[in-house]
Design a protein around this motif. Structure first.
Motif, PDB file in Angstrom:
ATOM      1  N   UNK B 184       0.832  -1.210   0.000  1.00 19.51           N
ATOM      2  CA  UNK B 184       0.000   0.000   0.000  1.00 19.51           C
ATOM      3  C   UNK B 184       0.863   1.254   0.000  1.00 19.51           C
ATOM      4  N   UNK B 185       2.091   1.115   0.501  1.00 22.39           N
ATOM      5  CA  UNK B 185       3.051   2.229   0.459  1.00 22.39           C
ATOM      6  C   UNK B 185       3.727   2.248  -0.919  1.00 22.39           C
ATOM      7  N   UNK B 186       4.187   3.406  -1.386  1.00 20.14           N
ATOM      8  CA  UNK B 186       4.939   3.432  -2.644  1.00 20.14           C
ATOM      9  C   UNK B 186       6.220   2.605  -2.513  1.00 20.14           C
ATOM     10  N   UNK B 216       2.148   4.252   7.548  1.00 17.31           N
ATOM     11  CA  UNK B 216       0.750   4.671   7.697  1.00 17.31           C
ATOM     12  C   UNK B 216      -0.163   4.142   6.598  1.00 17.31           C
ATOM     13  N   UNK B 217       0.407   3.907   5.416  1.00 20.41           N
ATOM     14  CA  UNK B 217      -0.414   3.441   4.296  1.00 20.41           C
ATOM     15  C   UNK B 217      -0.209   1.950   4.024  1.00 20.41           C
ATOM     16  N   UNK B 221      -1.329  -7.109   8.334  1.00 15.70           N
ATOM     17  CA  UNK B 221      -0.811  -8.461   8.544  1.00 15.70           C
ATOM     18  C   UNK B 221       0.284  -8.848   7.552  1.00 15.70           C
ATOM     19  N   UNK B 231       2.663  -7.706  12.683  1.00 13.85           N
ATOM     20  CA  UNK B 231       1.488  -6.842  12.619  1.00 13.85           C
ATOM     21  C   UNK B 231       1.929  -5.379  12.596  1.00 13.85           C
ATOM     22  N   UNK B 236      -3.252   4.788  11.512  1.00 14.27           N
ATOM     23  CA  UNK B 236      -4.060   4.904  10.284  1.00 14.27           C
ATOM     24  C   UNK B 236      -4.279   3.558   9.590  1.00 14.27           C
TER      25      UNK B 236
END
Lengths: 82, 265
Positions: B184-186, B216-217, B221, B231, B236
């Motif tokens: 989800x992160x770049x 945060x992005x 899991x 985890x 966020x």
């Protein structure tokens, strides 16, 4: 690199380096010429408003649309077995 | 140190509450507290995975102490990069310590959870990247210092984790030990979010759980390459005041206890 890409990088750094903001979790997206979007979450409504204020002040020549939210802080209802 | 009574907990398990990246300052003061009032019914310990403050000042640390101090369960924390920003990390640590919050940095603590010796080792950690795309200790002094810091932190963190005399181990960091939980992160910023060296230190000991924040992005899991559950509890990401993980005592520890031998990994 076009000038908008420089602006995008500058915006990203201001979000972290301006002491009034200091957020590393806000994403900057380029929408169209001179127009950007901010997304991500912060800890309070005050911080969301401050980001919008600082960005407007530092980049008066840009259109910056904010889609920043405030992270919820409710009690967890479930337990995960690991 | 003993945990408070928790009537909901099953036997041979520890319930671990965790959250990171809470970035407390005056404007957030009191926001978490309603969700924390009943934490003693839901968990045996609360882990704080770094970035407790915005700028790492003493005033912000006092807000953290007010928000997370005086809870009915032990609170164990590591600092994050934000907590170092004002070069006041020692003051921040002391303020949290004085409020009863245990702050770990390449150190560990063993808590007594209803007869289960829960060992937690913690460190902020640092970046550098992951397998195939990691930075090296080579070239300019600044580059060498960057990766040397990660290497030294990881080695000392691993030693603290291995040295715990306990039935169950948990690894607590701010930076990520695996790329799984960065999804989800770049991709371009992965080297600033964690290091395989942390994962390697964790896999050498195989704790029951590894907890981190910072991304945060990212994704909640994941696993280390060695199969340790990881985890990402950045606020966020989990989108609630804290998450709770129920972790069973590893079978090996139970077996060695039954045999009258000291538990260990």
């Amino acid at each position: 690199m076009n000038p908008d890409q420089y602006k995008e990088s500058e915006l990203q750094r201001v979000l972290t380096e301006d002491e009034r903001v200091s957020e590393q979790g806000i994403r900057v997206s380029h929408l169209e010429e001179r127009t950007f979007a901010l997304s991500g979450e912060v800890e309070s409504q005050k911080r969301k408003e401050r980001i919008e204020q600082v960005v407007a002040e530092r980049f008066p020549d840009l259109t910056v649309k904010s889609d920043i939210g405030v992270t919820r802080v409710h009690e967890p209802e479930e337990v995960e077995e690991v | 140190m003993s945990t408070a009574q928790n009537s909901n907990r099953p036997p041979n398990c520890v319930r671990v509450a965790a959250v990171g990246d809470v970035h407390i300052d005056e404007d957030v003061l009191g926001r978490y507290r309603p969700a924390l009032e009943r934490i003693g019914e839901k968990a045996d310990v609360l882990l704080l995975a770094g970035d407790l403050t915005r700028h790492g000042t003493g005033d912000e640390a006092r807000c953290v102490a007010t928000e997370f101090g005086g809870l009915p369960v032990p609170v164990v924390a590591v600092l994050g990069n934000h907590d170092y920003h004002s070069d006041a990390q020692e003051e921040v640590t002391k303020i949290l310590d004085d409020a009863g919050i245990i702050v770990l940095e390449r150190t560990g603590v063993v808590l007594d959870c209803f007869g289960i010796r829960l060992g937690i080792a913690g460190a902020k950690g640092f970046g550098g990247g992951f397998a195939g795309r990691c930075a090296s200790e080579f070239g300019e002094p600044e580059m060498k210092a960057f990766i040397r810091h990660t290497r030294v932190v990881s080695q000392e963190f691993g030693a603290a984790l291995a040295g715990l005399d306990c039935d169950m181990r948990i690894a607590l960091t701010h930076y990520a030990p695996t790329p799984d939980t960065l999804l989800g992160e770049p991709l371009e910023i992965y080297p600033f979010l964690g290091s395989y060296l942390l994962g390697e230190a964790i896999d050498a000991v195989c704790p029951a759980l590894a907890v981190h924040g910072h991304a945060h992005a990212g994704t909640e899991r994941g696993m280390t390459p060695g199969g340790v559950h990881v985890r990402n509890v950045a606020h966020p990401v989990i989108k609630q005041a804290y998450s709770v993980y129920q972790v069973a005592v590893p079978a090996r520890a139970e077996e060695t206890e039954k045999a009258g031998e000291p538990a260990g990994v």
